[in-house]
Design a protein around this motif. Sequence first.
Motif, PDB file in Angstrom:
ATOM      1  N   PHE A  44       0.808  -1.343  -0.375  1.00  0.00           N
ATOM      2  CA  PHE A  44       0.099   0.222   0.229  1.00  0.00           C
ATOM      3  C   PHE A  44       0.294   1.401  -0.528  1.00  0.00           C
ATOM      4  O   PHE A  44       0.364   2.220  -0.659  1.00  0.00           O
ATOM      5  N   GLY A  45       2.009   1.227   0.553  1.00  0.00           N
ATOM      6  CA  GLY A  45       2.923   2.474   0.205  1.00  0.00           C
ATOM      7  C   GLY A  45       3.408   3.175  -0.634  1.00  0.00           C
ATOM      8  O   GLY A  45       3.083   4.265  -0.799  1.00  0.00           O
ATOM      9  N   PRO A  46       2.752   2.396  -1.631  1.00  0.00           N
ATOM     10  CA  PRO A  46       3.014   3.036  -3.173  1.00  0.00           C
ATOM     11  C   PRO A  46       2.036   4.002  -3.560  1.00  0.00           C
ATOM     12  O   PRO A  46       1.823   5.064  -4.523  1.00  0.00           O
ATOM     13  N   MET A  47       1.326   3.409  -3.049  1.00  0.00           N
ATOM     14  CA  MET A  47      -0.089   3.832  -3.404  1.00  0.00           C
ATOM     15  C   MET A  47      -0.563   5.159  -2.507  1.00  0.00           C
ATOM     16  O   MET A  47      -1.483   6.552  -3.145  1.00  0.00           O
ATOM     17  N   ILE A  48       0.486   5.554  -1.644  1.00  0.00           N
ATOM     18  CA  ILE A  48       0.360   6.949  -0.667  1.00  0.00           C
ATOM     19  C   ILE A  48       1.185   7.882  -0.866  1.00  0.00           C
ATOM     20  O   ILE A  48       1.127   8.705  -1.270  1.00  0.00           O
ATOM     21  N   ILE A  49       2.209   8.004  -1.127  1.00  0.00           N
ATOM     22  CA  ILE A  49       3.520   8.102  -2.011  1.00  0.00           C
ATOM     23  C   ILE A  49       4.315   7.718  -3.319  1.00  0.00           C
ATOM     24  O   ILE A  49       4.108   6.393  -3.787  1.00  0.00           O
ATOM     25  N   ASP A  50       3.921   8.803  -3.252  1.00  0.00           N
ATOM     26  CA  ASP A  50       4.094   8.888  -4.907  1.00  0.00           C
ATOM     27  C   ASP A  50       5.882   8.628  -5.201  1.00  0.00           C
ATOM     28  O   ASP A  50       6.763   9.394  -4.360  1.00  0.00           O
ATOM     29  N   PHE A  51       6.770   8.208  -6.479  1.00  0.00           N
ATOM     30  CA  PHE A  51       7.804   8.117  -6.707  1.00  0.00           C
ATOM     31  C   PHE A  51       8.173   7.803  -8.099  1.00  0.00           C
ATOM     32  O   PHE A  51       7.964   7.033  -8.338  1.00  0.00           O
ATOM     33  N   ASN A  52       8.832   8.880  -8.321  1.00  0.00           N
ATOM     34  CA  ASN A  52       9.172   8.633 -10.443  1.00  0.00           C
ATOM     35  C   ASN A  52      10.601   8.743 -10.543  1.00  0.00           C
ATOM     36  O   ASN A  52      10.920   9.628  -9.648  1.00  0.00           O
ATOM     37  N   PRO A  53      11.445   7.580 -10.304  1.00  0.00           N
ATOM     38  CA  PRO A  53      12.724   7.032 -10.362  1.00  0.00           C
ATOM     39  C   PRO A  53      13.561   8.532 -11.324  1.00  0.00           C
ATOM     40  O   PRO A  53      14.508   8.938 -11.211  1.00  0.00           O
ATOM     41  N   VAL A  54      12.782   9.161 -12.465  1.00  0.00           N
ATOM     42  CA  VAL A  54      12.889   9.989 -13.505  1.00  0.00           C
ATOM     43  C   VAL A  54      13.308  11.463 -13.127  1.00  0.00           C
ATOM     44  O   VAL A  54      14.259  11.927 -13.525  1.00  0.00           O
ATOM     45  N   ASN A  55      12.280  11.758 -12.299  1.00  0.00           N
ATOM     46  CA  ASN A  55      12.127  13.293 -11.388  1.00  0.00           C
ATOM     47  C   ASN A  55      13.711  13.324 -10.742  1.00  0.00           C
ATOM     48  O   ASN A  55      13.600  12.986  -9.898  1.00  0.00           O
ATOM     49  N   THR A  56      13.717  14.499 -10.666  1.00  0.00           N
ATOM     50  CA  THR A  56      14.714  15.227 -10.024  1.00  0.00           C
ATOM     51  C   THR A  56      14.785  16.896  -9.472  1.00  0.00           C
ATOM     52  O   THR A  56      13.829  17.120 -10.138  1.00  0.00           O
ATOM     53  N   ASP A  57      15.165  16.516  -8.738  1.00  0.00           N
ATOM     54  CA  ASP A  57      15.219  18.528  -7.736  1.00  0.00           C
ATOM     55  C   ASP A  57      16.523  18.106  -7.426  1.00  0.00           C
ATOM     56  O   ASP A  57      16.566  18.274  -6.192  1.00  0.00           O
ATOM     57  N   THR A  58      17.602  19.106  -8.047  1.00  0.00           N
ATOM     58  CA  THR A  58      18.461  19.284  -7.147  1.00  0.00           C
ATOM     59  C   THR A  58      18.069  20.454  -6.482  1.00  0.00           C
ATOM     60  O   THR A  58      19.500  20.599  -5.605  1.00  0.00           O
ATOM     61  N   ALA A  59      17.529  21.281  -6.345  1.00  0.00           N
ATOM     62  CA  ALA A  59      17.459  22.440  -5.417  1.00  0.00           C
ATOM     63  C   ALA A  59      16.828  22.248  -4.076  1.00  0.00           C
ATOM     64  O   ALA A  59      17.368  22.707  -3.065  1.00  0.00           O
ATOM     65  N   ASN A  60      17.056  20.722  -3.887  1.00  0.00           N
ATOM     66  CA  ASN A  60      16.776  19.998  -2.544  1.00  0.00           C
ATOM     67  C   ASN A  60      17.345  18.661  -2.484  1.00  0.00           C
ATOM     68  O   ASN A  60      17.040  17.931  -1.548  1.00  0.00           O
ATOM     69  N   ARG A  61      18.674  18.858  -3.379  1.00  0.00           N
ATOM     70  CA  ARG A  61      19.632  17.657  -3.128  1.00  0.00           C
ATOM     71  C   ARG A  61      20.402  17.175  -1.721  1.00  0.00           C
ATOM     72  O   ARG A  61      20.718  18.478  -0.267  1.00  0.00           O
ATOM     73  N   VAL A  62      20.615  15.964  -1.483  1.00  0.00           N
ATOM     74  CA  VAL A  62      21.368  15.903   0.054  1.00  0.00           C
ATOM     75  C   VAL A  62      20.771  16.622   1.874  1.00  0.00           C
ATOM     76  O   VAL A  62      21.796  17.050   1.690  1.00  0.00           O
ATOM     77  N   LEU A  63      19.165  16.882   1.133  1.00  0.00           N
ATOM     78  CA  LEU A  63      18.592  17.514   2.451  1.00  0.00           C
ATOM     79  C   LEU A  63      18.482  16.152   3.834  1.00  0.00           C
ATOM     80  O   LEU A  63      18.340  15.311   3.680  1.00  0.00           O
ATOM     81  N   PRO A  64      19.492  17.002   5.237  1.00  0.00           N
ATOM     82  CA  PRO A  64      19.026  15.686   5.772  1.00  0.00           C
ATOM     83  C   PRO A  64      17.449  15.186   6.893  1.00  0.00           C
ATOM     84  O   PRO A  64      17.137  16.425   5.973  1.00  0.00           O
ATOM     85  N   PRO A  65      17.457  14.037   6.931  1.00  0.00           N
ATOM     86  CA  PRO A  65      16.314  14.352   7.947  1.00  0.00           C
ATOM     87  C   PRO A  65      15.617  15.162   8.714  1.00  0.00           C
ATOM     88  O   PRO A  65      16.118  15.279   9.005  1.00  0.00           O
ATOM     89  N   GLY A  66      13.823  15.100   8.574  1.00  0.00           N
ATOM     90  CA  GLY A  66      13.126  15.847   8.669  1.00  0.00           C
ATOM     91  C   GLY A  66      13.837  17.800   8.105  1.00  0.00           C
ATOM     92  O   GLY A  66      12.423  18.265   8.589  1.00  0.00           O
ATOM     93  N   SER A  67      13.773  17.812   6.798  1.00  0.00           N
ATOM     94  CA  SER A  67      13.804  19.101   6.644  1.00  0.00           C
ATOM     95  C   SER A  67      13.049  19.127   5.590  1.00  0.00           C
ATOM     96  O   SER A  67      12.050  17.854   5.677  1.00  0.00           O
ATOM     97  N   LYS A  68      12.557  20.833   6.044  1.00  0.00           N
ATOM     98  CA  LYS A  68      11.361  20.977   4.804  1.00  0.00           C
ATOM     99  C   LYS A  68      11.116  21.103   3.769  1.00  0.00           C
ATOM    100  O   LYS A  68      11.945  22.155   3.135  1.00  0.00           O
ATOM    101  N   ILE A  69      11.039  20.665   2.526  1.00  0.00           N
ATOM    102  CA  ILE A  69      10.396  20.763   1.511  1.00  0.00           C
ATOM    103  C   ILE A  69       9.087  21.785   1.068  1.00  0.00           C
ATOM    104  O   ILE A  69       8.292  20.677   0.586  1.00  0.00           O
ATOM    105  N   GLY A  70       8.498  22.867   1.307  1.00  0.00           N
ATOM    106  CA  GLY A  70       8.260  23.590   0.860  1.00  0.00           C
ATOM    107  C   GLY A  70       6.407  23.222   1.858  1.00  0.00           C
ATOM    108  O   GLY A  70       7.124  23.457   3.209  1.00  0.00           O
ATOM    109  N   ASP A  71       5.548  22.799   1.696  1.00  0.00           N
ATOM    110  CA  ASP A  71       4.740  21.983   2.902  1.00  0.00           C
ATOM    111  C   ASP A  71       4.760  21.085   3.476  1.00  0.00           C
ATOM    112  O   ASP A  71       4.018  20.710   4.045  1.00  0.00           O
TER     113      ASP A  71
END
Length: 295
Positions: A44-71
């Motif tokens: 059921f996890g992939p139905m709740i949290i979407d993941f696309n291996p092609v998409n990248t977000d270099t502005a938010n790379r190597v952020l530590p655990p607990g980091s806030k990205i937008g909302d």
Amino acid sequence: MNDVNVKTVISNESEFIPSFKKQINWKIVLLSLPVLLFVLTAIFGPMIIDFNPVNTDTANRVLPPGSKIGDEISWLGTDQLGQDVLAQIIHGARISLSVAVATVLIGGGIGVVLGLLSGYFGGWVDAVIMRIADIQLSFPTILLAILIAGVLGPSVTNVIITLSITRWVTFARVVRSATLTAKNKDFVDSARVVGASHLRILTKYILPVCLSPLLVVVTVQIGLVIISEASLSFLGLGTPPDNASWGLLISLGRDYISTAWWISVMPGIALAILVVCVGFLGDTLRDESDPYLNN
């Protein structure tokens, strides 16, 4: 004599057939909970949290655990491509568990059939099957898996084929041992007397005797298959980059272990927890089903 008489003889052999205690074993329950959690996450996890291996977000790379990205909060941080580590672990659970289940079903099915034939018929059938098993066991399992995976190439299907080839021997030897013990018991002799076919004897009277040891082997092999799949993916011989396997995640994060440890450590912790729980669960099931330990 008919099937009723045969069943009567079987009931008299109850001390031979391993059985689990009727009362609840809380150790099994506790060890099953993390495994069940991983299974539910994979389903059921992939139905709740979407993941696309092609998409990248270099502005938010190597952020530590607990980091806030937008909302949203990245609970386990992001990797070198800006992808959420938690989402990758959840999708990696689906890959790892799918490979483990498929390998056990295919390799285990082949091993059960060959083990039954080897133990029941004996003679040249037993000699041929067991010599092939001995030859395969003479090679280290992981090296044989690397060789086969290197020839077939990286893909989920090829990983399943590779691990099935390397795992059938264990199932065959366990089933053969149980079959050798069971085929001369009174209930099997009674089935022969009433004219039961070899297929009926194997499926109705001998196979049920093999179920308890098979359950233990299946549990143990699932953990070993998960480790093997992660090892192949870590070496670049398992799942391709577009599949978030735990081994591949650990491999991709090893260059950042000093600056972004969570990329490799988090999937490594998930892998360790699942394998350890499955291993202890297999040991507990073995102890629970052993009639000598229960007496």
